[in-house]
Design a protein around this motif. Sequence first.
Motif, PDB file in Angstrom:
ATOM      1  N   MET A  57       0.735  -1.027  -0.232  1.00  0.00           N
ATOM      2  CA  MET A  57       0.014  -0.296   0.062  1.00  0.00           C
ATOM      3  C   MET A  57       0.957   1.668  -0.164  1.00  0.00           C
ATOM      4  N   PHE A  58       1.498   1.308   1.020  1.00  0.00           N
ATOM      5  CA  PHE A  58       2.061   2.114   0.747  1.00  0.00           C
ATOM      6  C   PHE A  58       3.882   2.385  -0.305  1.00  0.00           C
ATOM      7  N   ASP A  59       3.933   1.328  -0.894  1.00  0.00           N
ATOM      8  CA  ASP A  59       5.093   1.315  -2.190  1.00  0.00           C
ATOM      9  C   ASP A  59       4.091   2.224  -2.907  1.00  0.00           C
ATOM     10  N   ARG A 111       2.880  10.077  -3.885  1.00  0.00           N
ATOM     11  CA  ARG A 111       1.314  11.607  -3.141  1.00  0.00           C
ATOM     12  C   ARG A 111       1.510  11.504  -2.315  1.00  0.00           C
ATOM     13  N   TYR A 112       2.809  10.474  -1.312  1.00  0.00           N
ATOM     14  CA  TYR A 112       2.087  11.021  -0.151  1.00  0.00           C
ATOM     15  C   TYR A 112       2.195  12.211   0.202  1.00  0.00           C
ATOM     16  N   ASP A 113       3.332  12.559   0.211  1.00  0.00           N
ATOM     17  CA  ASP A 113       3.811  14.480   0.551  1.00  0.00           C
ATOM     18  C   ASP A 113       3.225  15.205   0.285  1.00  0.00           C
ATOM     19  N   TRP A 141       3.540  19.486  13.702  1.00  0.00           N
ATOM     20  CA  TRP A 141       3.670  17.818  14.436  1.00  0.00           C
ATOM     21  C   TRP A 141       4.997  17.576  14.173  1.00  0.00           C
ATOM     22  N   ARG A 142       5.429  17.113  13.744  1.00  0.00           N
ATOM     23  CA  ARG A 142       6.358  16.542  12.931  1.00  0.00           C
ATOM     24  C   ARG A 142       8.125  17.828  13.968  1.00  0.00           C
ATOM     25  N   LYS A 143       7.769  18.817  13.688  1.00  0.00           N
ATOM     26  CA  LYS A 143       8.311  19.473  14.822  1.00  0.00           C
ATOM     27  C   LYS A 143       8.446  19.809  15.923  1.00  0.00           C
ATOM     28  N   VAL A 165      12.273   5.255  12.998  1.00  0.00           N
ATOM     29  CA  VAL A 165      11.539   3.473  12.715  1.00  0.00           C
ATOM     30  C   VAL A 165      10.429   3.945  11.673  1.00  0.00           C
ATOM     31  N   ALA A 166      10.029   3.664  10.378  1.00  0.00           N
ATOM     32  CA  ALA A 166       9.287   3.821   9.898  1.00  0.00           C
ATOM     33  C   ALA A 166       8.810   5.142   8.572  1.00  0.00           C
ATOM     34  N   CYS A 167      10.333   5.325   8.385  1.00  0.00           N
ATOM     35  CA  CYS A 167      11.379   6.751   8.101  1.00  0.00           C
ATOM     36  C   CYS A 167       9.913   7.337   6.918  1.00  0.00           C
ATOM     37  N   LEU A 202      14.007   3.800   9.119  1.00  0.00           N
ATOM     38  CA  LEU A 202      14.266   2.415   8.617  1.00  0.00           C
ATOM     39  C   LEU A 202      12.505   2.193   7.560  1.00  0.00           C
ATOM     40  N   ASP A 203      13.110   1.583   6.929  1.00  0.00           N
ATOM     41  CA  ASP A 203      11.173   1.876   6.527  1.00  0.00           C
ATOM     42  C   ASP A 203      10.776   0.801   5.589  1.00  0.00           C
ATOM     43  N   PHE A 204      10.161  -0.153   5.395  1.00  0.00           N
ATOM     44  CA  PHE A 204       9.919  -1.072   4.899  1.00  0.00           C
ATOM     45  C   PHE A 204       9.631  -1.185   3.142  1.00  0.00           C
ATOM     46  N   SER A 205       9.524   0.112   2.891  1.00  0.00           N
ATOM     47  CA  SER A 205       8.944   0.573   1.665  1.00  0.00           C
ATOM     48  C   SER A 205      10.213   0.875   0.726  1.00  0.00           C
ATOM     49  N   LEU A 206      10.217   0.105  -0.279  1.00  0.00           N
ATOM     50  CA  LEU A 206      11.573   0.329  -0.154  1.00  0.00           C
ATOM     51  C   LEU A 206      10.869   1.851  -1.803  1.00  0.00           C
ATOM     52  N   ASN A 207       9.925   1.820  -2.157  1.00  0.00           N
ATOM     53  CA  ASN A 207       9.204   3.427  -3.270  1.00  0.00           C
ATOM     54  C   ASN A 207       9.236   4.294  -2.211  1.00  0.00           C
ATOM     55  N   MET A 208       8.960   4.532  -0.966  1.00  0.00           N
ATOM     56  CA  MET A 208       9.138   5.929   0.223  1.00  0.00           C
ATOM     57  C   MET A 208      10.070   5.673   0.467  1.00  0.00           C
ATOM     58  N   LEU A 209      11.898   5.371   0.369  1.00  0.00           N
ATOM     59  CA  LEU A 209      12.936   4.568   0.620  1.00  0.00           C
ATOM     60  C   LEU A 209      13.637   6.062  -0.465  1.00  0.00           C
ATOM     61  N   ALA A 232      16.526  -0.703   4.369  1.00  0.00           N
ATOM     62  CA  ALA A 232      14.975  -1.309   4.275  1.00  0.00           C
ATOM     63  C   ALA A 232      15.323  -1.998   5.752  1.00  0.00           C
ATOM     64  N   GLY A 233      14.175  -2.537   6.453  1.00  0.00           N
ATOM     65  CA  GLY A 233      13.267  -3.099   6.760  1.00  0.00           C
ATOM     66  C   GLY A 233      12.086  -3.304   7.981  1.00  0.00           C
ATOM     67  N   ASN A 234      12.258  -4.469   8.584  1.00  0.00           N
ATOM     68  CA  ASN A 234      10.727  -4.323   9.162  1.00  0.00           C
ATOM     69  C   ASN A 234      10.934  -3.718  10.956  1.00  0.00           C
ATOM     70  N   ALA A 235      10.019  -3.145  11.281  1.00  0.00           N
ATOM     71  CA  ALA A 235      10.250  -2.319  12.606  1.00  0.00           C
ATOM     72  C   ALA A 235      10.337  -3.636  13.762  1.00  0.00           C
ATOM     73  N   LEU A 236       9.076  -4.402  13.472  1.00  0.00           N
ATOM     74  CA  LEU A 236       9.805  -5.840  14.363  1.00  0.00           C
ATOM     75  C   LEU A 236      10.748  -6.148  14.496  1.00  0.00           C
ATOM     76  N   ILE A 263       8.918   7.675  16.304  1.00  0.00           N
ATOM     77  CA  ILE A 263       7.982   7.249  15.092  1.00  0.00           C
ATOM     78  C   ILE A 263       7.078   7.326  14.344  1.00  0.00           C
ATOM     79  N   ALA A 264       6.485   7.810  13.829  1.00  0.00           N
ATOM     80  CA  ALA A 264       5.882   8.998  13.284  1.00  0.00           C
ATOM     81  C   ALA A 264       4.386   8.329  11.744  1.00  0.00           C
ATOM     82  N   PHE A 265       3.280   7.715  12.945  1.00  0.00           N
ATOM     83  CA  PHE A 265       2.148   8.109  11.996  1.00  0.00           C
ATOM     84  C   PHE A 265       2.546   6.758  11.789  1.00  0.00           C
ATOM     85  N   GLY A 266       3.539   5.674  12.061  1.00  0.00           N
ATOM     86  CA  GLY A 266       3.859   4.332  11.810  1.00  0.00           C
ATOM     87  C   GLY A 266       3.548   3.415  12.653  1.00  0.00           C
TER      88      GLY A 266
HETATM   89  C1  LIG Z   1       2.253   7.132   7.432  1.00  0.00           C
HETATM   90  S1  LIG Z   1       3.766   6.394   7.297  1.00  0.00           S
HETATM   91  C2  LIG Z   1       4.580   7.823   7.767  1.00  0.00           C
HETATM   92  C3  LIG Z   1       5.812   7.993   7.107  1.00  0.00           C
HETATM   93  C4  LIG Z   1       6.759   8.866   8.124  1.00  0.00           C
HETATM   94  N1  LIG Z   1       6.984   8.997   8.836  1.00  0.00           N
HETATM   95  C5  LIG Z   1       6.383  10.633   8.100  1.00  0.00           C
HETATM   96  O1  LIG Z   1       6.250  10.754   9.115  1.00  0.00           O
HETATM   97  O2  LIG Z   1       6.101  10.755   7.211  1.00  0.00           O
HETATM   98  C6  LIG Z   1       4.079   4.898   7.806  1.00  0.00           C
HETATM   99  C7  LIG Z   1       5.718   4.360   6.956  1.00  0.00           C
HETATM  100  O3  LIG Z   1       5.659   3.270   7.802  1.00  0.00           O
HETATM  101  C8  LIG Z   1       6.032   2.238   7.013  1.00  0.00           C
HETATM  102  N2  LIG Z   1       5.439   1.565   7.992  1.00  0.00           N
HETATM  103  C9  LIG Z   1       4.211   0.417   8.161  1.00  0.00           C
HETATM  104  N3  LIG Z   1       5.069  -1.030   9.510  1.00  0.00           N
HETATM  105  C10 LIG Z   1       6.125  -1.333   8.850  1.00  0.00           C
HETATM  106  C11 LIG Z   1       7.035  -2.100   9.567  1.00  0.00           C
HETATM  107  N4  LIG Z   1       6.618  -2.560  10.425  1.00  0.00           N
HETATM  108  N5  LIG Z   1       8.173  -2.067   9.407  1.00  0.00           N
HETATM  109  C12 LIG Z   1       8.847  -1.066   8.888  1.00  0.00           C
HETATM  110  N6  LIG Z   1       8.321  -0.078   7.896  1.00  0.00           N
HETATM  111  C13 LIG Z   1       6.829  -0.041   8.642  1.00  0.00           C
HETATM  112  C14 LIG Z   1       5.198   1.627   5.948  1.00  0.00           C
HETATM  113  O4  LIG Z   1       5.992   1.968   4.596  1.00  0.00           O
HETATM  114  C15 LIG Z   1       5.406   3.533   6.220  1.00  0.00           C
HETATM  115  O5  LIG Z   1       6.721   3.977   5.780  1.00  0.00           O
END
Ligand SMILES: C[S@@+](CC[C@H](N)C(=O)[O-])C[C@H]1O[C@@H](n2cnc3c(N)ncnc32)[C@H](O)[C@@H]1O
Length: 237
Positions: free
Chosen positions: A12-14, A19-21, A35-37, A56-58, A80-87, A107-111, A125-128
């Motif tokens: 989904m994030f890929d 258009r994400y930003d 909010w991020r500030k 995490v989930a950058c 760190l994020d697992f979506s290559l397109n976001m990275l 590229a990696g998994n938060a878990l 971790i913001a919105f992740g």
């Molecule tokens: C809503 S976006 C937030 C991106 C960024 N932190 C921001 O402030 O805009 C959520 C992000 O979390 C990543 N994500 C979700 N679950 C994840 C996991 N288990 N491991 C790594 N990344 C993850 C997604 O790929 C996506 O880039």
Amino acid sequence: MSPNELPFIRDMFDRIAPRYDFLNRTLSMKRDVAWRKEMARSLYLKKNEPSLVLDVACGTCDVALEILRQTGRLSKVVGLDFSLNMLVLGTEKIASAGARDRVTLLAGNALSLPFGPGLFDAVTIAFGIRNIADKHKALSEFARCMKTGGTLAVLELSTPDNPLFQGLYLFYFKKILPFIGGLFSKNRSAYEYLPDSVLKFPKAQDFALIMEDAGFKDVAWQKMTLGIVTLYTGAKK
Ligand SMILES: C[S@@+](CC[C@H](N)C(=O)[O-])C[C@H]1O[C@@H](n2cnc3c(N)ncnc32)[C@H](O)[C@@H]1O
């Protein structure tokens, strides 16, 4: 967690990455920047001391860039994020900001974080966290990688408490946002998933308990913009 959940969220994030930003700025009326500030400020990093922060989930690296803006030349961020397109988009933004020497993207998994114990001064971790079903496991992983006393900051969308505003907000969130999000990202289901995942998120006091149980003390939270976003902070025990 269902075995398909991680690939579903990553794909989904890929798909919405290009258009994400733009959609973040539009749908939040640019509040996401503020909010991020506030989240970066909550880390209380000292300007002229070295620091290493894990984001995490950058995603596209807005948090990493904000941390760099607020700190001196001695701070470094690992994203760190697992979506290559976001990275990929994040890599381009870091390069345009001339910050390649201060940010490492993985590229990696938060878990299951690829770091040894006690490495980071702070984790963000913001919105992740909303997208991660096993929140306790993820928070415990963050704690494992942090120095004792280091700050964890979690920024997440939330539901406003005021009943009148809540009604208006839920109408916007459930009806208007999926329409605009779908129009621009060509992926309406991602913007239908968004309100669903926010409504399922634990209440602030319950999430604070999960943080405590996962290894954090002095857990506090601050609601912003009439409660549509909550910033949680805690110190690694
Ligand atoms: C809503 S976006 C937030 C991106 C960024 N932190 C921001 O402030 O805009 C959520 C992000 O979390 C990543 N994500 C979700 N679950 C994840 C996991 N288990 N491991 C790594 N990344 C993850 C997604 O790929 C996506 O880039």
